[in-house]
Design an enzyme around this catalytic site. Structure first.
Site, PDB file in Angstrom:
ATOM      1  N   GLU A 100       0.878  -1.172   0.000  1.00  0.00           N
ATOM      2  CA  GLU A 100       0.000   0.000   0.000  1.00  0.00           C
ATOM      3  C   GLU A 100       0.912   1.218   0.000  1.00  0.00           C
ATOM      4  O   GLU A 100       1.681   1.442   0.925  1.00  0.00           O
ATOM      5  CB  GLU A 100      -0.886  -0.029   1.245  1.00  0.00           C
ATOM      6  CG  GLU A 100      -2.195   0.730   1.070  1.00  0.00           C
ATOM      7  CD  GLU A 100      -2.010   2.223   1.115  1.00  0.00           C
ATOM      8  OE1 GLU A 100      -2.815   2.929   0.504  1.00  0.00           O
ATOM      9  OE2 GLU A 100      -1.060   2.681   1.761  1.00  0.00           O
ATOM     10  N   LYS A 128      -2.957   1.872  14.028  1.00  0.00           N
ATOM     11  CA  LYS A 128      -2.123   2.831  14.753  1.00  0.00           C
ATOM     12  C   LYS A 128      -2.807   3.275  16.041  1.00  0.00           C
ATOM     13  O   LYS A 128      -4.020   3.453  16.100  1.00  0.00           O
ATOM     14  CB  LYS A 128      -1.827   4.037  13.872  1.00  0.00           C
ATOM     15  CG  LYS A 128      -0.996   3.726  12.637  1.00  0.00           C
ATOM     16  CD  LYS A 128      -0.720   4.995  11.857  1.00  0.00           C
ATOM     17  CE  LYS A 128       0.140   4.702  10.632  1.00  0.00           C
ATOM     18  NZ  LYS A 128      -0.624   3.966   9.604  1.00  0.00           N
TER      19      LYS A 128
END
Length: 604
Positions: free
Chosen positions: A51, A110
């Site tokens: 990605e 995250k």
């Protein structure tokens, strides 16, 4: 694994020079695939995608060039942002995972995001989430645990491969997220990094930084606050994800059932069959009462599915695991987009989208007894599959184990295919498709004498072909004796004629070294299979199923007799399906068919 890069979601310069801009013209393709990736895909080798936000945003230059080494994965997926319940700030990653059957290997989510709400969102979208490791602890990018749990875990690459393959077998439309905790050697810095993250978030709010500028700012600040420790951990984390992702990709390719259309029989490595023909969107109306003509709306059950002779044969071969290649064309419209996606999910196909053309549509109305009352079709796009179109695929045709061409395509295309097959001794099956076009297609193929190996007409199509060949009216009124007379004449230029006769079975006429043989396979004494008691569902794919089953048998080394029996079984499967091709068709139909169905030898 081949060194390669596929540009995915974001546009990235292959040489990765910082801040290089791309200029695209209006007719440029929105997806750039490197030649090495194309080669790997064509060779059916494992490919893992990176990605590209990792390169453009996640790491500074030049460290962003080193993270993927040769094979790529992602760092952490996007998620629900903190206070997302108020701002509705939710990453498009989650929605995309919910509607795309792709496997993503990441280090979880995250810690700057709202991880509990992210997992809830993934559950809502139907995404399969599993932690890679001995526990179900869900990782938070820089730290091994987030305080949240995954629904399940996979303890090894083998377990991950099995999970992904099961997901593929179930034909789920959502994705899989494999959450990989950061390696132990970097986990010790997690607490320090988390404190830096919280401080960076406060600074972000103080500076009123919003939108897509948030993540780059926070990561840059965290890198400064940790004096580079977060960047070092980030690189190790990415490399670890790449390593595991590559092993999973390799495992899926090596797994026998990894992709049905790329399998071959355990005992025979047959060459790939090539099917050249039409594909349609079928709109079928089944009336529930006697049809009233002249204006009133007749109550009916209306369904839409994928059809077309060439497509039906291709799907049946795919379900039998014959690994077919289909060559076809669609128009640039919504039906064309649907068909292209359908074929991509099913088998290897060359499906060209033609500007200013309509995708083929077949519309049939059945009476309450299941008989066709009237049918119409829009199939002009199929005539664009001509000699010029097919010359691009000569290598595929001449290297095939067998070629099937249906009469929907242009006559110049049929003539071209027959010439290639004759020149390279490739068996050619000609499917006449319909009585209005059967004779033209047959004559086009026979411009190269004896180029047709097999032909599968129904009685009406045989009548038209016989008249075109001899100029005489067909003696089909004489029953099976009349069919034998017609076949006897046509066997001078065709090796084998298989006349499908509906409920009366199949007439197989062969020319074996000058001896013309005739066998009638009847449906009188049926095998004791419970599914044969099911009612007729759809008659449109029965003949196509017979042709595909017959081809599959020959490709697997079966005799003509055994292949006819296989074709009969597959035809009966399709006949009892609501769609043109029955999902119940499997390779097991080959084994159960070889000694079934009655046959009588006939004389001329």
């Amino acid at each position: 694994m081949q060194r390669s890069l596929i540009v995915f979601r974001k546009f990235v310069c292959y040489h990765c020079q910082p801040r290089r801009q791309f200029q695209f013209e209006s007719n440029a393709t929105p997806l750039c695939v490197h030649k090495n990736v194309k080669k790997a895909l064509n060779e059916n080798r494992p490919v893992l995608a990176l990605e590209s936000t990792i390169i453009t945003h996640g790491m500074p230059y030049p460290e962003n060039l080193k993270c993927g080494i040769d094979i790529f994965a992602t760092g952490g997926v996007g998620g629900v942002h903190r206070k997302g319940e108020d701002t509705m700030d939710v990453s498009a990653d989650l929605r995309q995972l919910g509607q795309t059957p792709v496997t993503v290997v990441s280090a979880g989510v995250k810690s700057i995001l709202d991880i509990p709400r992210t997992l809830e969102y993934l559950e809502t979208e139907g995404v399969t989430v599993a932690t890679f490791g001995p526990t179900t602890d869900f990782p938070a990018f820089f730290t091994k645990t987030s305080g949240c749990q995954s629904p399940t875990n996979v303890k090894s690459v083998e377990e991950a491969v099995n999970l992904v393959q099961t997901h593929k077998n179930l034909k789920m439309e959502s994705g899989v997220l494999i959450a990989v905790p950061i390696p132990d050697e970097e986990a010790s810095v997690g607490e320090k990094i988390n404190k830096a993250v919280e401080k960076a978030i406060m600074e972000c709010r103080q500076h009123n930084i919003e939108g897509n500028a948030v993540t780059p700012f926070i990561l840059d600040q965290v890198n400064k606050l940790t004096e580079g420790a977060s960047l070092a951990a980030n690189i190790v984390l990415i490399q670890n994800n790449v390593n595991i992702g590559a092993q999973i990709a390799k495992g899926l390719k090596n797994k026998p059932s990894a992709k049905r259309n790329q399998q071959t029989s355990n005992h025979t490595k047959a060459k790939r069959p090539v099917v050249i023909g039409g594909c349609n969107v079928d709109i079928v109306s089944k009336c529930t009462h006697e049809i009233m003509n002249g204006g009133p709306s007749n109550p009916a059950v209306v369904t839409q599915s994928f059809g077309g002779v060439g497509r039906n044969i291709t799907e049946t071969l795919w379900r039998l695991q014959s690994n077919p290649l289909m060559i076809t064309a669609v128009g640039k419209d919504s039906y064309g987009e649907m068909m292209t996606k359908h074929l991509e999910n099913m088998t290897k196909s060359i499906c060209s989208t033609l500007q200013n053309h309509r995708t083929g549509v077949y519309n049939a109305i059945f009476n309450k007894h299941g008989e066709v009352h009237v049918a119409v079709e829009d199939s002009a796009v199929h005539r664009k599959i001509d000699k010029d179109f097919l010359q691009n695929y000569e290598n595929d045709i001449k290297s095939a184990g067998m070629v099937c061409v249906d009469a929907n395509i242009a006559e110049s295309g049929i003539e071209y295919v027959s010439s290639i097959c004759k020149r390279h001794a490739v068996p050619l099956l000609f499917e006449p498709t319909g009585e209005l076009i059967a004779a033209k297609g047959y004559k086009a193929a026979q411009k190269h004498f004896n180029s047709i190996t097999y032909i599968t007409p129904n009685i009406s199509e045989l009548n038209q072909i016989y008249f075109a060949e001899t100029g005489k009216d067909a003696p089909s009124h004489e029953g099976i004796e009349g069919l034998i007379k017609m076949c006897h004449t046509l066997l001078d230029s065709v090796l084998c004629i298989l006349v499908t006769m509906g409920g009366n079975g199949v007439l197989c006429a062969q020319n074996k070294n000058g001896n013309k043989l005739f066998h009638h396979y009847t449906l009188n004494k049926q095998p004791k299979w419970a599914w044969l008691d099911q009612p007729t569902g759809n008659v449109s794919g029965a003949g196509d199923g017979f042709a595909a089953g017959f081809m599959h048998g020959l490709l697997r080394g079966c005799t003509t007799d055994q292949s006819v029996r296989i074709g009969l079984t597959v035809a009966q499967r399709n006949l009892r399906s609501e769609s043109a091709v029955a999902e119940a068709v499997t390779p097991n139909d080959v084994e159960i068919s070889k000694t079934c169905w009655d046959v009588k030898e006939l004389t001329f």
